[in-house]
Design an enzyme around this catalytic site. Sequence first.
Site, PDB file in Angstrom:
ATOM      1  N   CYS A   7       0.865  -1.182   0.000  1.00  0.00           N
ATOM      2  CA  CYS A   7       0.000   0.000   0.000  1.00  0.00           C
ATOM      3  C   CYS A   7       0.898   1.228   0.000  1.00  0.00           C
ATOM      4  O   CYS A   7       2.110   1.109  -0.147  1.00  0.00           O
ATOM      5  CB  CYS A   7      -0.984  -0.011   1.168  1.00  0.00           C
ATOM      6  SG  CYS A   7      -0.281   0.339   2.771  1.00  0.00           S
ATOM      7  N   PHE A   8       0.337   2.397   0.188  1.00  0.00           N
ATOM      8  CA  PHE A   8       1.154   3.606   0.131  1.00  0.00           C
ATOM      9  C   PHE A   8       2.266   3.598   1.173  1.00  0.00           C
ATOM     10  O   PHE A   8       3.410   3.824   0.852  1.00  0.00           O
ATOM     11  CB  PHE A   8       0.301   4.874   0.268  1.00  0.00           C
ATOM     12  CG  PHE A   8      -0.232   5.353  -1.040  1.00  0.00           C
ATOM     13  CD1 PHE A   8       0.603   5.881  -1.997  1.00  0.00           C
ATOM     14  CD2 PHE A   8      -1.574   5.251  -1.329  1.00  0.00           C
ATOM     15  CE1 PHE A   8       0.124   6.302  -3.223  1.00  0.00           C
ATOM     16  CE2 PHE A   8      -2.075   5.675  -2.551  1.00  0.00           C
ATOM     17  CZ  PHE A   8      -1.228   6.200  -3.500  1.00  0.00           C
TER      18      PHE A   8
END
Length: 118
Positions: A7-8
């Site tokens: 994810c980020f």
Amino acid sequence: MKIMLVCFGGLSTSILVKKMEEAIAASEKFKNKGITIEAWGKDEYSDHLDNVSIVLLGPQLSMAYEQVIEATKERGLKVPVEVIDKEDYGNMNAVPILIAAFKKIKEAGMNTFTTEGN
């Protein structure tokens, strides 16, 4: 088997990893099968691709799909790269995410157990 979530920043997927690990531990079929799950951020995942069986992207990283495929190819890996279903991700539904991952791994010919009959 190593499942990687990206994810980020790796934070939201860390929560999902815990739920996935709990689901595996509770499954007679999958516990003690050597399944590891890791979460990494988009800026660090490529340093941890060794021995990965599948890369699962958080829905917010769907635009990085092609980039992640290229990163796996650059390392000589032929592993599935999939975007996690937005609803399952948002609700932290570990079991459907695991089932989808196991099916993709099986389709890629990378495992020796089946996902039917949980």
